[in-house]
Design a protein around this motif. Structure first.
Motif, PDB file in Angstrom:
ATOM      1  N   LYS A  34       0.827  -1.209   0.000  1.00 36.93           N
ATOM      2  CA  LYS A  34       0.000   0.000   0.000  1.00 36.93           C
ATOM      3  C   LYS A  34       0.862   1.260   0.000  1.00 36.93           C
ATOM      4  CE  LYS A  34      -3.768  -2.264  -0.181  1.00 36.93           C
ATOM      5  NZ  LYS A  34      -4.696  -2.196  -1.326  1.00 36.93           N
ATOM      6  N   GLU A  78      -8.090   1.127  -1.700  1.00 44.82           N
ATOM      7  CA  GLU A  78      -7.891   1.012  -3.138  1.00 44.82           C
ATOM      8  C   GLU A  78      -7.236   2.286  -3.647  1.00 44.82           C
ATOM      9  OE1 GLU A  78      -8.476  -1.729  -4.658  1.00 44.82           O
ATOM     10  OE2 GLU A  78      -9.624  -2.769  -3.109  1.00 44.82           O
ATOM     11  N   ARG A  79      -6.838   2.277  -4.908  1.00 49.69           N
ATOM     12  CA  ARG A  79      -6.122   3.430  -5.477  1.00 49.69           C
ATOM     13  C   ARG A  79      -6.899   4.731  -5.281  1.00 49.69           C
ATOM     14  NH1 ARG A  79      -2.073   4.387  -9.157  1.00 49.69           N
ATOM     15  NH2 ARG A  79      -2.261   6.362 -10.256  1.00 49.69           N
TER      16      ARG A  79
END
Length: 449
Positions: free
Chosen positions: A87, A348-349
């Motif tokens: 991450k 998430e992105r």
């Protein structure tokens, strides 16, 4: 004398000089969830980005010290550490794409304990710096924190080869019984060979941390730790007063009364430490930092902590623009820290493309931040530079400064005010006075987690 200056005078004379650390301003306990998430591209669009600072937080330790209220958990699962680093990679990619043209003038990797990472994990982390963010490790000043129980030859060699300039280790006390009283198991027979080994790698800056005010500590044992420390020729020594903070195991054992009981001895121990290190050729840079002049360092003449921005990667790593500071949430208890880390590794992105937690700085707090981060360092407060940025006179904005001169806690020369003598010893007290009422209220309303 103005009413506010009178109040400041009383505050300095009547208050406990040991408040709490003020590493940054506003304090992280003043952060709150934003009403609407802030888009990173928009947030950084008009910022100066040629001399940013990069900080990465590794929230893992083998053990958590009894005094520690940093954002960290002990004994993490190996798969959690690997997920966390993945991450970090994703967050760095989003940062790169959001900033546009940028350059890092310096970096630090802290925690927690970054040396908890194994070699493969260190390679992964440093790859983020070089391959994703374009950091020139051999020409960019960088700092890395280690602990006695997680550092070895292989890791020291890796850090040296990757251009780390400053290595920092927390010893806290060379007296084994004192170390144990704050939750550290570090036999003297282990410490001396380890520090000799670290010294042999000749990192340009080798920093060693000590703590004064530990239960049972005396002037004699404190001086013994200081004398032992300088044997290893650290280029920097940080002397930290012990603060017993909520939710730490030391707080659960001693409670807040420890602060009052130890104020007098902390004052005398501070003076012993200051005077001893100065006698050994160390120059005082702040209340806590003493350093020896070092030639040939890769120093960034561009980065200014009062003015330039910072990018934080990972949980609880703060990022700074001119008028917005942001990070993930902060916690101390194991359960709450673990929950925030779990939330981070589930992102998430798209989640990294916005800031959702932090604080907006009005001009008054920007002024206060500049003042605090200047005045509490040996370089002092440059009145002309302050006026060039804000268009106002710093003494008119903060008439309390005159009291520091009148009490002989500071001196002024050529438009620059610098703390002197006992003035440095009042740093925490002085810094907390200049916290704005609005920020102070947020800090007081913060519920420890």
């Amino acid at each position: 004398m103005t009413e506010i200056a009178h109040a400041f005078h009383r505050y300095l004379e009547e208050s406990n000089r040991f408040q709490s650390y003020l590493y940054s301003y506003p304090h992280k306990t003043a952060y709150r969830a934003f009403e609407e998430k802030l888009n990173l591209k928009e947030l950084w669009a008009t910022e100066k980005k040629h001399a940013l600072y990069l900080y990465t937080h590794i929230p893992f330790c083998r053990m958590k010290c009894a005094f520690c209220n940093l954002f960290t958990v002990s004994h993490p699962r190996e798969d959690l550490v690997n997920l966390y680093l993945k991450k970090i990679q994703l967050e760095a990619e989003v940062v790169r794409d959001s900033l546009g043209d940028f350059n890092f003038a310096g970096y630090a990797i802290g925690g927690g304990t970054p040396s908890h990472l194994d070699i493969k994990q260190l390679e992964q982390l440093f790859s983020v710096y070089t391959n994703t963010l374009g950091v020139d490790l051999q020409n960019t000043p960088g700092s890395f924190e280690i602990s006695p129980d997680t550092i070895n030859d292989e890791k020291l060699t890796f850090l040296s080869q990757h251009g780390v300039q400053r290595l920092s280790i927390g010893i806290q006390s060379f007296i084994e019984s004192e170390a144990r009283s704050v939750g550290r198991v570090q036999p003297e027979t282990m410490m001396e060979p380890l520090l000799e080994k670290i010294s042999s790698y000749q990192f340009p800056i080798f920093n060693l941390d000590l703590i004064y005010g530990i239960p049972g500590q005396t002037p004699e044992t404190w001086l013994a730790s200081l004398q032992k420390a300088v044997q290893f020729q650290p280029t920097e020594v940080f002397l930290y007063p012990l603060y017993v903070r909520p939710l730490t195991s030391l707080f659960k054992k001693h409670g807040s009364i420890q602060i009052a009981q130890h104020e007098d001895i902390r004052t005398s121990l501070y003076r012993i430490g200051r005077d001893f290190l100065q006698s050994q050729g160390y120059v005082q840079d702040s209340m806590r930092l003493f350093r020896k002049p070092v030639t040939g360092l890769r120093e960034s003449s561009e980065y200014s902590c009062q003015e330039d921005g910072m990018i934080g990667l990972g949980t609880n790593a703060r990022s700074y623009t001119t008028d917005v500071h942001y990070s993930t949430e902060y916690a101390v208890s194991k359960a709450n820290v673990a929950a925030i880390i779990d939330d981070y590794v589930a992102k998430e992105r798209g989640d990294f493309m916005t800031a959702s937690y932090g604080i907006r700085l009005l001009e008054d707090d920007r002024k206060r931040r500049y003042l605090i981060k200047s005045l509490l360092k040996a370089q002092g407060l440059d009145g002309a530079h302050y006026q060039s940025i804000y268009g106002t006179d710093v003494y008119a904005d903060f008439p309390e400064l005159q009291i520091l001169l009148e009490m002989n806690l500071a001196q002024e020369s050529g438009g620059r005010m610098q703390l002197q003598g006992e003035g440095m010893a009042y740093s925490d007290l002085i810094g907390h006075w200049f916290i704005s009422p609005a920020v102070k209220q947020k800090m007081q309303e913060y519920v420890n987690k």
